[in-house]
Write an enzyme that holds these catalytic residues in place. Structure first.
Site, PDB file in Angstrom:
ATOM      1  CB  ALA A 101      30.953  -9.623  33.049  1.00 51.67           C
ATOM      2  CG  ASN A 111      30.107 -17.296  30.238  1.00 51.13           C
ATOM      3  OD1 ASN A 111      30.266 -16.810  29.133  1.00 51.13           O
ATOM      4  ND2 ASN A 111      28.919 -17.389  30.795  1.00 51.13           N
ATOM      5  CG  ASP A 112      32.416 -13.194  32.271  1.00 52.22           C
ATOM      6  OD1 ASP A 112      31.407 -13.372  31.568  1.00 52.22           O
ATOM      7  OD2 ASP A 112      32.370 -12.798  33.456  1.00 52.22           O
ATOM      8  CB  VAL A 113      38.281 -15.908  30.106  1.00 52.05           C
ATOM      9  CG1 VAL A 113      38.420 -15.360  31.508  1.00 52.05           C
ATOM     10  CG2 VAL A 113      37.945 -17.385  30.136  1.00 52.05           C
TER      11      VAL A 113
END
Lengths: 459, 105
Positions: free
Chosen positions: A427, A386-388
């Site tokens: 995050a 997700n965040d990456v």
């Protein structure tokens, strides 16, 4: 130390350096590890011949017990549990250094006053680093293993109290240097170091553990080096320093990939900045697709890049993913993997998980190697990440992700995302990628989804 | 400052440079084995532990030494074995290159 032993230790040091050098390629890495082991064996055998050793009973018991436990751990550990394993081993290394330092104090006996102050300072430092490494690693491993709550534990004046503890330890070491006969000063140093080990790791959240594990790796090396200073033993200093630098380099890489500064990690508060942050509540719609649609897209693509995240490993879907990839390759599709530096729970973790699932290592490409290829790729398949892949890292200045290097999956002609839900990543930042017109969302467990795709592909 | 300490600092600084040179060449692909392997190397404290356990300098030193030997041996044996187990899994691609089998469409 005899001249013979000194040269044997030199040989060990050379083998350690050579072994680490051979780790620069997967073709030679296994040989490199073997060189390291041979270097260690030489050092052990030579030490056993030391004329100061008069009783082998406890040595043999220790070696046998340690070898048995070490072998069992190494054989049984799951690849997903590798971060905890490395954490525990780091801790044991640090613990051993601290024990040696205290035993050295016992050996000095009544002649402690005759020692140069720098030897006593090194004794104190060995205890400090060793105990912090031991306790800190155990806390990190407990968090990673789920024995302890992964969320950051925060209280007011956290940084200040950690700094105060460290200052107190330094003061105690200074006091001990002046009064070396006062053994209780060492006990106080050990106690405070143990507290510091706990308080410096608990504020760090579970998702940031790659940084902590790397840092503890570095500490375990520094602990060995400090013991080397204490014993004036070069092989300890050299190997400890090598590990110390290795850990610091990895820590730096992890910090960059996670968008944090090293100071931020060292002085508490990692993972705390975005605690309690809420995501946007506005209603946006995503279009749900099925495994059938995903299989159709993949089958008709010329090139596919798979972006695996830790969600893949949680679902234990690496093996079915590899099966799916080989079916696609059999159909003439070019399939590669894009590995973000923080994919997994420790540096390089995702590569190990995929290698275990028989993915050839040439297909595992790091971010810088593959990021420019997304624009000429038909399908980017994001699984459990997700965040990456969150474009907010490029554009949203107020986002905690801003500035973090991400994989350019949105540049591919189509982006397929397999995810359990729309929940934001660690995050806490909503991901615009999911609402993009080019994005196809397939909801569900990674393993079930991929198994579904395989069934369609096999028809 | 004693000569021994000065000499130790020399070794420490030079080893730092060697470490940076060697470690920065390890690709991210192998960072996990690098950590477990280097971790095994840091078990070199075993050398100090062996002497502490065998010198017979009072009961406390001996028992602490034995505990150190156990911890350091787990570190060394576990570290090298698990690294070998991981590295064994990294295999080269044996299937034909995608270009050779690409469909005509």
């Amino acid at each position: 130390m005899s001249l013979f032993a000194a040269f044997a230790y030199l040989l060990s040091s050379a083998l350690f350096i050579l072994g680490l050098k051979l780790l620069s390629s997967p073709k030679t890495a296994r040989r490199g590890n073997l060189y390291g082991a041979i270097g260690m064996l030489i050092a052990i055998v030579v030490t056993l011949g030391d004329k100061n050793i008069i009783d082998y009973t406890y040595i043999i018991i220790g070696l046998l017990v340690g070898s048995a436990i070490g072998t069992i751990l190494a054989r049984k550990v799951q690849m997903t549990a590798m971060p905890q394993m490395v954490g525990v081993l780091n801790g044991f290394g640090g613990g051993a250094s601290a024990l040696v330092a205290y035993a050295e104090y016992g050996r000095m006996g009544s002649q402690t006053a005759g020692n140069a102050p720098d030897v006593l300072v090194m004794l104190g430092l060995s205890l400090l680093i060793g105990v912090v490494t031991f306790v800190g690693s155990m806390v990190a491993a407990a968090k990673l293993h789920g024995v302890m709550r992964g969320a950051p534990i925060l209280y007011s004046f956290q940084k200040q109290s950690n700094a105060a503890i460290l200052f107190a330890i330094v003061a105690l070491i200074a006091l001990f240097t002046i009064n070396p006969a006062q053994w209780y000063l060492l006990i106080a140093i050990i106690g405070l170091s143990a507290i510091l080990g706990v308080t410096s790791v608990i504020p760090i959240g579970g998702a940031d553990m790659p940084v902590v594990i790397s840092l503890m790796n570095s500490y375990s090396g520094l602990a060995a080096a400090a013991t080397g200073f204490l014993l004036s033993n070069n092989v300890l200093i050299i190997s400890g320093t090598l590990v110390g630098t290795s850990g610091i380099i990895l820590t730096n890489i992890m910090c960059k990939a996670m968008n944090r500064s090293l100071a931020n990690v060292l002085f508490a508060g990692v993972g705390a900045d975005y605690e309690g942050q809420t995501t946007t509540t506005e209603q946006r719609t995503v279009i749900r697709y099925t495994a059938d649609d995903a299989a159709f897209m993949l089958e008709n693509a010329q090139s596919v890049i798979i972006v695996p995240g830790y969600g893949l490993a949680v679902a234990q879907a690496q093996h079915v993913l590899q099966e799916m990839a080989s079916i696609l390759v059999g159909k003439g599709v070019s399939v590669r993997y894009a590995i973000h530096p923080v994919a997994g729970r420790m540096p390089g973790h995702m590569n190990v998980l995929l290698a275990e699932a028989n993915v050839p290592y040439e297909l595992l490409l790091e971010m810088d190697q593959i990021n420019d290829d997304f624009q000429s790729t038909d399908v980017a398949l994001v699984i459990g990440a997700n965040d990456v892949v969150n474009p907010a890292a490029r554009t949203k200045k107020e986002s905690p992700l801003y500035g973090m290097p991400i994989l350019n999956v949105d540049q591919a002609r189509t982006t397929l995302v397999c995810k359990r839900s729309l929940n934001p990543g660690f995050a806490g930042e909503d991901n615009d990628l999911f609402y993009d017109k080019k994005t196809m969302m397939v909801f569900g467990d990674a393993k079930a989804t991929i198994t579904g795709i395989i069934q369609v592909l096999k028809k | 400052m004693t000569d021994a300490l000065v000499f130790s600092i020399y070794v420490f600084i030079l080893a730092t440079f060697v470490g940076i040179e060697v470690i920065s060449k390890v690709p991210p692909l192998l960072h996990t084995p690098l950590m477990s392997g280097s971790n095994a190397i840091s078990g070199i404290t075993l050398v100090g532990s062996l002497i502490a356990a065998g010198e017979g300098h009072g009961e406390l030193s001996v028992y602490l030494g034995m505990a150190a030997v156990i911890l350091a041996t787990i570190n060394v044996v576990g570290g090298f074995l698990v690294t070998d187990r991981m590295l064994e899994m990294f295999k080269q691609d044996k299937s034909p290159k995608p270009e050779e089998t690409r469909r005509g469409n």
